[in-house]
Motif scaffolding. Structure first.
Motif, PDB file in Angstrom:
ATOM      1  N   ARG A  68      10.114   0.676   0.007  1.00  0.00           N
ATOM      2  CA  ARG A  68      10.103   0.131  -1.350  1.00  0.00           C
ATOM      3  C   ARG A  68       9.663   1.219  -2.326  1.00  0.00           C
ATOM      4  O   ARG A  68       8.611   1.837  -2.162  1.00  0.00           O
ATOM      5  CB  ARG A  68       9.132  -1.052  -1.431  1.00  0.00           C
ATOM      6  CG  ARG A  68       8.989  -1.665  -2.812  1.00  0.00           C
ATOM      7  CD  ARG A  68       8.028  -2.854  -2.726  1.00  0.00           C
ATOM      8  NE  ARG A  68       7.867  -3.512  -4.005  1.00  0.00           N
ATOM      9  CZ  ARG A  68       6.938  -3.203  -4.897  1.00  0.00           C
ATOM     10  NH1 ARG A  68       6.083  -2.209  -4.645  1.00  0.00           N
ATOM     11  NH2 ARG A  68       6.855  -3.870  -6.033  1.00  0.00           N
ATOM     12  N   ALA A  69      10.471   1.470  -3.333  1.00  0.00           N
ATOM     13  CA  ALA A  69      10.106   2.435  -4.373  1.00  0.00           C
ATOM     14  C   ALA A  69       9.044   1.824  -5.271  1.00  0.00           C
ATOM     15  O   ALA A  69       9.207   0.708  -5.775  1.00  0.00           O
ATOM     16  CB  ALA A  69      11.331   2.824  -5.188  1.00  0.00           C
ATOM     17  N   ASP A  70       7.955   2.575  -5.463  1.00  0.00           N
ATOM     18  CA  ASP A  70       6.825   2.089  -6.271  1.00  0.00           C
ATOM     19  C   ASP A  70       6.938   2.724  -7.655  1.00  0.00           C
ATOM     20  O   ASP A  70       6.520   3.873  -7.874  1.00  0.00           O
ATOM     21  CB  ASP A  70       5.511   2.471  -5.581  1.00  0.00           C
ATOM     22  CG  ASP A  70       4.330   1.774  -6.219  1.00  0.00           C
ATOM     23  OD1 ASP A  70       4.440   1.344  -7.380  1.00  0.00           O
ATOM     24  OD2 ASP A  70       3.276   1.666  -5.549  1.00  0.00           O
ATOM     25  N   ARG A 105       0.852  -1.189   0.000  1.00  0.00           N
ATOM     26  CA  ARG A 105       0.000   0.000   0.000  1.00  0.00           C
ATOM     27  C   ARG A 105       0.890   1.242   0.000  1.00  0.00           C
ATOM     28  O   ARG A 105       2.031   1.214   0.512  1.00  0.00           O
ATOM     29  CB  ARG A 105      -0.939   0.016   1.202  1.00  0.00           C
ATOM     30  CG  ARG A 105      -0.250   0.092   2.563  1.00  0.00           C
ATOM     31  CD  ARG A 105      -1.282   0.170   3.663  1.00  0.00           C
ATOM     32  NE  ARG A 105      -0.672   0.191   4.991  1.00  0.00           N
ATOM     33  CZ  ARG A 105      -0.211   1.277   5.596  1.00  0.00           C
ATOM     34  NH1 ARG A 105      -0.267   2.449   4.943  1.00  0.00           N
ATOM     35  NH2 ARG A 105       0.322   1.228   6.788  1.00  0.00           N
ATOM     36  N   PRO A 106       0.397   2.344  -0.579  1.00  0.00           N
ATOM     37  CA  PRO A 106       1.211   3.572  -0.632  1.00  0.00           C
ATOM     38  C   PRO A 106       1.586   4.053   0.766  1.00  0.00           C
ATOM     39  O   PRO A 106       0.766   4.047   1.689  1.00  0.00           O
ATOM     40  CB  PRO A 106       0.293   4.571  -1.334  1.00  0.00           C
ATOM     41  CG  PRO A 106      -0.685   3.743  -2.088  1.00  0.00           C
ATOM     42  CD  PRO A 106      -0.901   2.512  -1.266  1.00  0.00           C
ATOM     43  N   ASP A 107       2.826   4.454   0.915  1.00  0.00           N
ATOM     44  CA  ASP A 107       3.309   4.974   2.192  1.00  0.00           C
ATOM     45  C   ASP A 107       4.508   5.868   1.914  1.00  0.00           C
ATOM     46  O   ASP A 107       5.508   5.425   1.348  1.00  0.00           O
ATOM     47  CB  ASP A 107       3.690   3.823   3.125  1.00  0.00           C
ATOM     48  CG  ASP A 107       3.976   4.305   4.534  1.00  0.00           C
ATOM     49  OD1 ASP A 107       4.826   5.193   4.720  1.00  0.00           O
ATOM     50  OD2 ASP A 107       3.334   3.795   5.475  1.00  0.00           O
ATOM     51  N   SER A 143       6.057   2.629  -1.125  1.00  0.00           N
ATOM     52  CA  SER A 143       5.004   1.780  -0.579  1.00  0.00           C
ATOM     53  C   SER A 143       5.597   0.861   0.475  1.00  0.00           C
ATOM     54  O   SER A 143       6.823   0.716   0.581  1.00  0.00           O
ATOM     55  CB  SER A 143       4.337   0.956  -1.689  1.00  0.00           C
ATOM     56  OG  SER A 143       5.276   0.088  -2.295  1.00  0.00           O
ATOM     57  N   LYS A 144       4.730   0.245   1.245  1.00  0.00           N
ATOM     58  CA  LYS A 144       5.167  -0.697   2.268  1.00  0.00           C
ATOM     59  C   LYS A 144       4.294  -1.937   2.203  1.00  0.00           C
ATOM     60  O   LYS A 144       3.155  -1.893   1.746  1.00  0.00           O
ATOM     61  CB  LYS A 144       5.082  -0.082   3.671  1.00  0.00           C
ATOM     62  CG  LYS A 144       3.687   0.252   4.129  1.00  0.00           C
ATOM     63  CD  LYS A 144       3.672   0.836   5.535  1.00  0.00           C
ATOM     64  CE  LYS A 144       4.223  -0.137   6.546  1.00  0.00           C
ATOM     65  NZ  LYS A 144       4.119   0.372   7.919  1.00  0.00           N
ATOM     66  N   ARG A 145       4.839  -3.036   2.660  1.00  0.00           N
ATOM     67  CA  ARG A 145       4.116  -4.309   2.620  1.00  0.00           C
ATOM     68  C   ARG A 145       2.995  -4.311   3.659  1.00  0.00           C
ATOM     69  O   ARG A 145       3.177  -3.854   4.799  1.00  0.00           O
ATOM     70  CB  ARG A 145       5.076  -5.473   2.888  1.00  0.00           C
ATOM     71  CG  ARG A 145       4.445  -6.849   2.641  1.00  0.00           C
ATOM     72  CD  ARG A 145       5.456  -7.942   2.940  1.00  0.00           C
ATOM     73  NE  ARG A 145       6.588  -7.917   2.026  1.00  0.00           N
ATOM     74  CZ  ARG A 145       6.608  -8.528   0.852  1.00  0.00           C
ATOM     75  NH1 ARG A 145       5.546  -9.189   0.428  1.00  0.00           N
ATOM     76  NH2 ARG A 145       7.687  -8.479   0.088  1.00  0.00           N
ATOM     77  N   VAL A 146       1.851  -4.816   3.277  1.00  0.00           N
ATOM     78  CA  VAL A 146       0.706  -4.911   4.174  1.00  0.00           C
ATOM     79  C   VAL A 146       0.884  -6.114   5.097  1.00  0.00           C
ATOM     80  O   VAL A 146       1.251  -7.208   4.649  1.00  0.00           O
ATOM     81  CB  VAL A 146      -0.601  -5.045   3.385  1.00  0.00           C
ATOM     82  CG1 VAL A 146      -1.791  -5.258   4.317  1.00  0.00           C
ATOM     83  CG2 VAL A 146      -0.823  -3.815   2.513  1.00  0.00           C
ATOM     84  N   THR A 147       0.665  -5.901   6.378  1.00  0.00           N
ATOM     85  CA  THR A 147       0.684  -6.993   7.349  1.00  0.00           C
ATOM     86  C   THR A 147      -0.701  -7.144   7.951  1.00  0.00           C
ATOM     87  O   THR A 147      -1.401  -6.161   8.180  1.00  0.00           O
ATOM     88  CB  THR A 147       1.705  -6.735   8.466  1.00  0.00           C
ATOM     89  OG1 THR A 147       1.353  -5.528   9.158  1.00  0.00           O
ATOM     90  CG2 THR A 147       3.109  -6.607   7.914  1.00  0.00           C
ATOM     91  N   ARG A 148      -1.101  -8.378   8.196  1.00  0.00           N
ATOM     92  CA  ARG A 148      -2.395  -8.634   8.827  1.00  0.00           C
ATOM     93  C   ARG A 148      -2.326  -9.962   9.546  1.00  0.00           C
ATOM     94  O   ARG A 148      -1.530 -10.844   9.182  1.00  0.00           O
ATOM     95  CB  ARG A 148      -3.518  -8.631   7.791  1.00  0.00           C
ATOM     96  CG  ARG A 148      -3.410  -9.699   6.755  1.00  0.00           C
ATOM     97  CD  ARG A 148      -4.487  -9.586   5.680  1.00  0.00           C
ATOM     98  NE  ARG A 148      -5.816  -9.524   6.229  1.00  0.00           N
ATOM     99  CZ  ARG A 148      -6.916  -9.591   5.486  1.00  0.00           C
ATOM    100  NH1 ARG A 148      -6.823  -9.698   4.169  1.00  0.00           N
ATOM    101  NH2 ARG A 148      -8.108  -9.532   6.045  1.00  0.00           N
ATOM    102  N   PRO A 149      -3.131 -10.130  10.575  1.00  0.00           N
ATOM    103  CA  PRO A 149      -3.126 -11.414  11.293  1.00  0.00           C
ATOM    104  C   PRO A 149      -3.570 -12.539  10.371  1.00  0.00           C
ATOM    105  O   PRO A 149      -4.387 -12.341   9.470  1.00  0.00           O
ATOM    106  CB  PRO A 149      -4.133 -11.189  12.422  1.00  0.00           C
ATOM    107  CG  PRO A 149      -4.252  -9.709  12.563  1.00  0.00           C
ATOM    108  CD  PRO A 149      -4.039  -9.160  11.190  1.00  0.00           C
ATOM    109  N   PRO A 150      -3.046 -13.729  10.588  1.00  0.00           N
ATOM    110  CA  PRO A 150      -3.458 -14.865   9.759  1.00  0.00           C
ATOM    111  C   PRO A 150      -4.883 -15.285  10.101  1.00  0.00           C
ATOM    112  O   PRO A 150      -5.409 -14.947  11.163  1.00  0.00           O
ATOM    113  CB  PRO A 150      -2.451 -15.957  10.147  1.00  0.00           C
ATOM    114  CG  PRO A 150      -2.042 -15.600  11.538  1.00  0.00           C
ATOM    115  CD  PRO A 150      -2.044 -14.102  11.602  1.00  0.00           C
ATOM    116  N   PRO A 151      -5.529 -16.033   9.222  1.00  0.00           N
ATOM    117  CA  PRO A 151      -6.866 -16.548   9.543  1.00  0.00           C
ATOM    118  C   PRO A 151      -6.824 -17.455  10.770  1.00  0.00           C
ATOM    119  O   PRO A 151      -5.822 -18.132  11.028  1.00  0.00           O
ATOM    120  CB  PRO A 151      -7.261 -17.330   8.285  1.00  0.00           C
ATOM    121  CG  PRO A 151      -6.385 -16.807   7.203  1.00  0.00           C
ATOM    122  CD  PRO A 151      -5.098 -16.410   7.870  1.00  0.00           C
TER     123      PRO A 151
END
Length: 389
Positions: free
Chosen positions: A176-178, A169-171, A199-207
């Motif tokens: 990371r250069a987008d 996602r944009p950040d 941009s930066k990598r999206v992190t989210r809890p696993p299912p």
């Protein structure tokens, strides 16, 4: 209420006792019960019991409590007299449902309002009382303690360890250069690259997937643990819940209802084998075949709640081993929650336990609030990347 008089008063007292024993009961049920008593011969014990059971009880797991309460309440002519004697006599030797009913009836006889001007201190959840409640086995709790435990369980928060995904996602502060976003922005400047987008990598809890045993040996624990699963389901996304006894039932949609009692009533309507037998291998095999590809993506964590008492023969044990191994290979962490671990001298003597034990990543107790808190801490802690060994 139809009938009025002493019958109405006794029915109201019976309703209060059922509520103290943990049954969800309101004015609508009592009115329906009073109406039902006018349609049967109230001198016939079985007819009156069937009429009240049909109108006052909505969940299968409450049938035993209702039966105990009916037999105890309507046996003697004076509720206060029988509450003070029979409840106390039966408390120590009664099974779980009878003990809850006896204590509910005893509390109605012994409870008295405080004298005028005297302050009463409610110390139910003081430090010592709270510690005792957190360490108490769910199966040994009274009706009041179960209610307090449910309140504690609903307050547990489960912040699962966030994992990196493939999405970005944009950040502005991203590392990371987008290139694509940079070129799109340059088009608005006549093709001149004036700024590098990042941009930066999206992190989210696993299912999170919960597979819970609701057979006869697990029904009391399952009733309480479902409050924990319901709270987690309504606190986060990507939670899938399944119950099994002799067959597997998906209850994810039912647990998404915000009202816990409504959610559990809906669960009771779709689960046909509550407090029945158990076929762990068949249930896990069915889950692997029908649901694993749908809910076990992106490093899912699986909570398997069962005592492991598979009662089948050699063929069923082989099926259990194959299904457990496939489930372990399909998820990042397979955590077996077993209430039998509450015993200090627990030994894996059952064939089902011996079969499953080498095939899970973790084997943990789940019999009181402290064990649930320990589980939350474990799931919230950062874990090694990649698949568990």
């Amino acid at each position: 209420m139809p009938g009025g008089g002493a019958l109405a008063g006794n029915l109201l007292g019976f309703g209060r006792m059922l509520r103290r024993a943990g049954l969800p009961l309101g004015p609508a049920e009592l009115l329906a019960g009073g109406e039902a008593l006018t349609r049967v011969d109230i001198g016939d014990h079985r007819q009156a019991k069937a009429a009240l059971r049909a109108t006052l009880v909505h969940r299968r797991e409450h049938f035993e409590i209702f039966d105990q309460a009916f037999d105890l309440f309507w046996r003697a002519p004076d509720p206060s007299a029988r509450g003070a004697t029979e409840a106390g006599e039966q408390l120590d030797r009664a099974p779980a449902a009878a003990r809850r009913v006896s204590e509910a009836l005893g509390s109605s006889a012994t409870a008295a309002p405080p004298p005028p001007g005297e302050a009463r201190l409610d110390a139910v959840l003081t430090v010592s009382g709270g510690e005792q409640l957190r360490r108490m086995d769910f199966d040994a709790m009274t009706a009041a303690e179960i209610d307090a435990a449910k309140q504690e369980i609903r307050r547990l928060v489960l912040p699962l360890d966030a994992r990196p995904t493939r999405r970005f996602r944009p950040d502005a502060n991203g590392r990371r250069a987008d290139l694509r976003a940079t070129l799109r922005a340059s088009l608005r400047q006549g093709g001149e690259v004036l700024d590098i987008r990042h941009s930066k990598r999206v992190t989210r809890p696993p299912p999170l997937v919960v597979i819970c045993d609701v057979s006869g040996s697990m029904s009391r624990y399952a009733q309480i643990l479902l409050h924990f699963v319901h709270a987690v389901t309504n606190d986060r996304d990507r939670v899938a819940s399944f119950l099994f006894g002799t067959r597997l039932t998906n209850i994810t949609r039912q647990l998404h209802h915000r009202d816990a009692e409504v959610a559990f009533e809906m669960v009771g309507q779709v689960v046909p084998d509550w407090s029945g037998g158990t076929r762990i291998g068949e249930a896990l095999d069915r889950f692997n075949h029908d649901w694993s590809r749908r809910v076990l993506g992106q490093g899912a964590v699986v909570l398997l709640i069962t005592d492991g008492l598979e009662r089948g023969g050699a063929e069923e044990l082989a099926r259990l081993a194959a299904a457990t191994d496939r489930l372990r290979q399909s998820c990042r962490r397979l955590i077996w929650l077993n209430p039998l671990l509450r015993y200090a001298g627990f030994q894996p003597k059952s064939q089902g336990v011996r079969t499953m034990l080498p095939l899970v990543h973790e084997h943990r107790p789940v019999h009181n609030i402290d064990s649930l808190r320990s589980l939350v801490e474990t799931l919230s802690a950062p874990h090694a990347r990649g698949r568990m060994p």
